[in-house]
Design an enzyme around this catalytic site. Sequence first.
Site, PDB file in Angstrom:
ATOM      1  N   ASP A  42      -6.564   0.720   2.577  1.00  0.00           N
ATOM      2  CA  ASP A  42      -6.036   1.894   3.272  1.00  0.00           C
ATOM      3  C   ASP A  42      -7.124   2.960   3.451  1.00  0.00           C
ATOM      4  O   ASP A  42      -8.083   3.017   2.682  1.00  0.00           O
ATOM      5  CB  ASP A  42      -4.862   2.469   2.462  1.00  0.00           C
ATOM      6  CG  ASP A  42      -4.011   3.426   3.281  1.00  0.00           C
ATOM      7  OD1 ASP A  42      -4.040   3.327   4.525  1.00  0.00           O
ATOM      8  OD2 ASP A  42      -3.315   4.262   2.681  1.00  0.00           O
ATOM      9  N   GLY A  59      -8.437   5.277   8.969  1.00  0.00           N
ATOM     10  CA  GLY A  59      -8.235   6.371   9.913  1.00  0.00           C
ATOM     11  C   GLY A  59      -8.809   7.672   9.366  1.00  0.00           C
ATOM     12  O   GLY A  59      -9.528   8.395  10.060  1.00  0.00           O
ATOM     13  N   ARG A  64      -9.971   6.677  15.151  1.00  0.00           N
ATOM     14  CA  ARG A  64      -9.488   5.792  14.071  1.00  0.00           C
ATOM     15  C   ARG A  64     -10.083   4.382  14.169  1.00  0.00           C
ATOM     16  O   ARG A  64     -10.362   3.745  13.152  1.00  0.00           O
ATOM     17  CB  ARG A  64      -7.959   5.677  14.130  1.00  0.00           C
ATOM     18  CG  ARG A  64      -7.216   6.970  13.917  1.00  0.00           C
ATOM     19  CD  ARG A  64      -5.713   6.749  14.092  1.00  0.00           C
ATOM     20  NE  ARG A  64      -5.228   5.703  13.207  1.00  0.00           N
ATOM     21  CZ  ARG A  64      -4.946   5.903  11.925  1.00  0.00           C
ATOM     22  NH1 ARG A  64      -5.071   7.086  11.390  1.00  0.00           N
ATOM     23  NH2 ARG A  64      -4.516   4.911  11.174  1.00  0.00           N
ATOM     24  N   HIS A 110     -11.638   1.384  11.530  1.00  0.00           N
ATOM     25  CA  HIS A 110     -11.272  -0.039  11.379  1.00  0.00           C
ATOM     26  C   HIS A 110     -12.516  -0.913  11.489  1.00  0.00           C
ATOM     27  O   HIS A 110     -12.683  -1.877  10.735  1.00  0.00           O
ATOM     28  CB  HIS A 110     -10.237  -0.452  12.425  1.00  0.00           C
ATOM     29  CG  HIS A 110      -8.935   0.289  12.307  1.00  0.00           C
ATOM     30  ND1 HIS A 110      -8.316   0.505  11.099  1.00  0.00           N
ATOM     31  CD2 HIS A 110      -8.128   0.862  13.244  1.00  0.00           C
ATOM     32  CE1 HIS A 110      -7.189   1.183  11.295  1.00  0.00           C
ATOM     33  NE2 HIS A 110      -7.055   1.423  12.597  1.00  0.00           N
ATOM     34  N   THR A 157       4.083  -5.361   8.942  1.00  0.00           N
ATOM     35  CA  THR A 157       5.147  -5.421   9.947  1.00  0.00           C
ATOM     36  C   THR A 157       5.320  -4.041  10.588  1.00  0.00           C
ATOM     37  O   THR A 157       5.450  -3.917  11.813  1.00  0.00           O
ATOM     38  CB  THR A 157       6.473  -5.849   9.279  1.00  0.00           C
ATOM     39  OG1 THR A 157       6.264  -7.093   8.601  1.00  0.00           O
ATOM     40  CG2 THR A 157       7.586  -6.003  10.286  1.00  0.00           C
ATOM     41  N   LEU A 188     -13.403 -19.682  -3.313  1.00  0.00           N
ATOM     42  CA  LEU A 188     -12.418 -18.610  -3.151  1.00  0.00           C
ATOM     43  C   LEU A 188     -11.416 -18.930  -2.036  1.00  0.00           C
ATOM     44  O   LEU A 188     -11.810 -19.427  -0.982  1.00  0.00           O
ATOM     45  CB  LEU A 188     -13.165 -17.307  -2.801  1.00  0.00           C
ATOM     46  CG  LEU A 188     -12.319 -16.095  -2.403  1.00  0.00           C
ATOM     47  CD1 LEU A 188     -11.598 -15.515  -3.617  1.00  0.00           C
ATOM     48  CD2 LEU A 188     -13.180 -15.017  -1.749  1.00  0.00           C
ATOM     49  N   ARG A 243       1.414   4.109  -3.483  1.00  0.00           N
ATOM     50  CA  ARG A 243       2.641   3.411  -3.081  1.00  0.00           C
ATOM     51  C   ARG A 243       2.291   1.992  -2.683  1.00  0.00           C
ATOM     52  O   ARG A 243       1.126   1.639  -2.513  1.00  0.00           O
ATOM     53  CB  ARG A 243       3.347   4.164  -1.956  1.00  0.00           C
ATOM     54  CG  ARG A 243       2.487   4.443  -0.735  1.00  0.00           C
ATOM     55  CD  ARG A 243       3.304   5.144   0.373  1.00  0.00           C
ATOM     56  NE  ARG A 243       2.461   5.537   1.487  1.00  0.00           N
ATOM     57  CZ  ARG A 243       2.122   6.796   1.771  1.00  0.00           C
ATOM     58  NH1 ARG A 243       2.569   7.787   1.031  1.00  0.00           N
ATOM     59  NH2 ARG A 243       1.337   7.058   2.799  1.00  0.00           N
TER      60      ARG A 243
END
Length: 240
Positions: free
Chosen positions: A21, A24, A34, A38, A67, A132, A195
């Site tokens: 996360d 952005g 943003r 990425h 999603t 891996l 979260r």
Amino acid sequence: MSFKEKIDLTRLPAHVAVIMDGNGRWAKERGYDRIFGHQNGVVSVREVTEGAAEIGIKYLTLYAFSTENWGRPQQEVDALMELLVDTIEKETPTLNNNNIRLLAIGDIQRLPDKSAEKLKNCIETTSGNSGLSLVLALSYSARWEISNAIKNIAADVQSGKVATNEINDALISSYLTTNGIPDPDLLIRTSGEQRISNFLLWQIAYSELYFTQIHWPDFRKEAFFEAICDYQQRERRFGK
Ligand code: IPE
Ligand code: IPE
Ligand code: MG
């Protein structure tokens, strides 16, 4: 002493999952779009994957697109899908050279045809690798996954393939997209939010959680190794 040197290689987490996360915010802080965040996040994906392979971790799951992320502006969704295709295509030889196998979890059918096809190619090309396993969570959400599992279990109960009293933890796990993959020992989330955002809800029942302020594009090998060291300080009890 570097964090890498501090890692006890005899007590590695078998499976590390990462909520990548902050792309952005990283870009915004630098006055960029943003998408630029990425693009720079891809460098961290490469570094962390390399780091995980280097020390001998067996499974690395990266939450690349949820999603709910379909609800972002179309331009950002398109850019992310394009980045995905380009990166997968470009990195396939490197994955092979490093004995890394690519897997994907999520609603892959929802991806644009080109992205799904490139993804499938890379998965097939790397399927014989035994180092891996790099698991990309794409168009993934835990509630989507659990709903699907329940639908399939219900169908198998109805057809008589499964008896109701056979439904237990192990059976439910086997209906999830992570079937065959051990539950994460360590879950990392970058960029400060504490979260889960609909990631691996069933599988993280006993995972150790690690939150860092570092934005994903700045989360490189040493930061990853630091998280592993932190994990190795924890006492896991599993309710016992
Ligand atoms: C993570 O970075 C990448 C994806 C979710 C695809 P974000 O795009 O969520 O960046 P922030 O959280 O807005 O900074
Ligand atoms: C979680 O990040 C999804 C991925 C990292 C792919 P988000 O940025 O989408 O999560 P929220 O919106 O902050 O909960
Ligand atoms: Mg975010």
